[in-house]
Scaffold this motif. Structure first.
Motif, PDB file in Angstrom:
ATOM      1  N   THR A  83       0.838  -1.185   0.000  1.00 46.64           N
ATOM      2  CA  THR A  83       0.000   0.000   0.000  1.00 46.64           C
ATOM      3  C   THR A  83       0.883   1.249   0.000  1.00 46.64           C
ATOM      4  O   THR A  83       2.024   1.215   0.466  1.00 46.64           O
ATOM      5  N   ARG A  84       0.375   2.324  -0.581  1.00 50.24           N
ATOM      6  CA  ARG A  84       1.059   3.618  -0.645  1.00 50.24           C
ATOM      7  C   ARG A  84       2.369   3.557  -1.434  1.00 50.24           C
ATOM      8  O   ARG A  84       3.223   4.422  -1.254  1.00 50.24           O
ATOM      9  N   THR A 143      -8.466  -4.938  -1.333  1.00 47.81           N
ATOM     10  CA  THR A 143      -8.728  -3.563  -1.790  1.00 47.81           C
ATOM     11  C   THR A 143      -9.049  -3.569  -3.278  1.00 47.81           C
ATOM     12  O   THR A 143      -8.804  -2.583  -3.977  1.00 47.81           O
ATOM     13  N   ARG A 156      -9.536   0.066   2.083  1.00 49.09           N
ATOM     14  CA  ARG A 156      -8.422   1.009   2.075  1.00 49.09           C
ATOM     15  C   ARG A 156      -8.091   1.545   3.469  1.00 49.09           C
ATOM     16  O   ARG A 156      -6.913   1.553   3.861  1.00 49.09           O
ATOM     17  N   PRO A 157      -9.049   2.016   4.271  1.00 51.90           N
ATOM     18  CA  PRO A 157      -8.684   2.509   5.604  1.00 51.90           C
ATOM     19  C   PRO A 157      -8.066   1.421   6.487  1.00 51.90           C
ATOM     20  O   PRO A 157      -7.196   1.720   7.318  1.00 51.90           O
ATOM     21  N   GLU A 160      -4.358   0.735   5.287  1.00 54.08           N
ATOM     22  CA  GLU A 160      -3.486   1.862   5.625  1.00 54.08           C
ATOM     23  C   GLU A 160      -3.199   1.907   7.129  1.00 54.08           C
ATOM     24  O   GLU A 160      -2.072   2.206   7.544  1.00 54.08           O
ATOM     25  N   ALA A 163      -0.730  -0.981   7.748  1.00 50.12           N
ATOM     26  CA  ALA A 163       0.588  -0.724   7.172  1.00 50.12           C
ATOM     27  C   ALA A 163       1.354   0.330   7.961  1.00 50.12           C
ATOM     28  O   ALA A 163       2.587   0.309   7.995  1.00 50.12           O
ATOM     29  N   ALA A 164       0.645   1.237   8.601  1.00 53.41           N
ATOM     30  CA  ALA A 164       1.317   2.265   9.397  1.00 53.41           C
ATOM     31  C   ALA A 164       2.026   1.671  10.605  1.00 53.41           C
ATOM     32  O   ALA A 164       3.023   2.217  11.087  1.00 53.41           O
ATOM     33  N   PRO A 167       4.329  -2.398   8.577  1.00 59.20           N
ATOM     34  CA  PRO A 167       4.536  -2.237   7.129  1.00 59.20           C
ATOM     35  C   PRO A 167       5.073  -3.477   6.429  1.00 59.20           C
ATOM     36  O   PRO A 167       4.730  -3.731   5.271  1.00 59.20           O
ATOM     37  N   THR A 170       2.077  -6.291   6.136  1.00 58.57           N
ATOM     38  CA  THR A 170       0.778  -5.910   5.593  1.00 58.57           C
ATOM     39  C   THR A 170       0.815  -5.802   4.075  1.00 58.57           C
ATOM     40  O   THR A 170       1.731  -5.210   3.511  1.00 58.57           O
ATOM     41  N   GLU A 172      -1.944  -5.265   0.497  1.00 57.43           N
ATOM     42  CA  GLU A 172      -3.229  -5.259  -0.183  1.00 57.43           C
ATOM     43  C   GLU A 172      -3.337  -6.569  -0.948  1.00 57.43           C
ATOM     44  O   GLU A 172      -2.324  -7.133  -1.382  1.00 57.43           O
TER      45      GLU A 172
END
Length: 306
Positions: A83-84, A143, A156-157, A160, A163-164, A167, A170, A172
């Motif tokens: 993600t991100r 996702t 998505r929430p 995220e 992953a915060a 990381p 985690t 998607e």
């Protein structure tokens, strides 16, 4: 209300996302995890169409061969991505991580590897000998927006938030099944599939998993078990209050005219769980559905200890 063709009256005026409709109806979670005894996770960092392996930066013919080879071996394929990740890195992917997961009780394992050419996945040994073993869990959140919008809006929430904090653990992931239960999340190696997961719930799932426990109210089932056995475990957990991942062992399941009898080992005891079934009212089970159909739901009948 449906017309003779099964279409839901007033859908255009009263349309809600499928996960909202399922929540309003109170669709039950137990016994809704699709089968996955073993899994092949493949890192596909590009955007995904409706089917991640057939509609991404991966050559669709190659994707089809990877999927067919895995499924012929009894392995469920799943696309994963970080993600991100910044767009240039997604576009310019030059290596592909993969993981082979065994989710069967007693043989749980995760093995990671990497290829420089996705065609190498066609010769990857699928017998559990390839790759480096890992004791770290995998948290994969669906996702897959092109499959169903609820997967992205609700997933998505969750991904995220995870992953915060985690990381490296985690990912998607592509479609897990049960769009109406979004956000859906699977925890490997056990293949614990959860539904209706919120960002705060995901943190609880991770904490409980680290303690060797599940979150019963969100658990759809363990993917290595039949849906009947998943439901029986859920009903046994509700009866005993035991939320340990390995609290129960399936000894057998026997169908009969009124449902199933499932035998579970629970410590030194044997539980006999009677599982019934019913058909729901006709529903639109995904956001894209236009024809309403009933779905099978499991109901608890009895749990007896012997």
């Amino acid at each position: 209300m449906t017309d003779a063709g099964g279409a839901v009256a007033g859908v255009a005026a009263d349309w809600l996302p499928c996960s909202d409709r399922a929540l309003d109806r109170g669709d039950p979670l137990p016994g809704t995890a699709g089968l996955g005894e073993r899994w092949l996770l493949v890192e596909l960092e590009s955007g995904w169409g409706r089917h991640a392996f057939f509609d991404s930066a991966l050559d669709p013919a190659l994707g089809a061969r990877i999927v067919a080879r895995a499924e012929e071996a009894g392995i469920r394929p799943l696309a994963i991505r970080r993600t991100r990740l910044r767009a240039p890195l997604r576009r310019d992917q030059s290596s592909w991580r993969w993981a082979l997961v065994d989710a069967r009780p007693g043989t749980e394992s995760i093995r990671w590897g990497r290829v420089d050419d996705p065609a190498e996945l066609l010769t990857l040994p699928l017998n559990g000998t390839a790759g480096e073993p890992s004791d770290a869990p995998i948290y994969a959140v669906c996702t897959h927006a092109r499959h169903d919008q609820c997967c992205a809006v609700r997933g998505r929430p969750v991904v995220e938030a995870l992953a915060a904090v985690h990381p490296e653990l985690t990912w998607e992931c592509s479609h897990l099944g049960g769009d109406r239960f979004a956000a859906t999340m699977v925890v490997f190696p056990e293949g614990l599939l959860y539904g209706r997961v919120g960002a705060d719930d995901a943190a609880t799932v991770v904490e409980q998993h680290a303690a060797g426990r599940v979150v019963p109210g969100l658990l759809r089932g363990r993917t290595s078990l039949s849906t009947v056995a998943q439901a029986a475990e859920a009903f046994a957990r509700a009866e005993t209050g035991d939320d340990r991942i390995r609290a129960f062992r399936v000894l057998g399941e026997q169908p009969h005219p009124h449902g199933w009898t499932v035998a579970l080992a629970h410590g030194d005891d044997r539980l006999t769980v009677e599982v019934g079934e019913r058909l729901s009212e006709p529903m639109l089970s995904t956001c894209a559905a236009t024809i309403a159909h009933p779905v099978r739901e499991f109901v608890p009948v009895s749990v007896a200890r012997s």
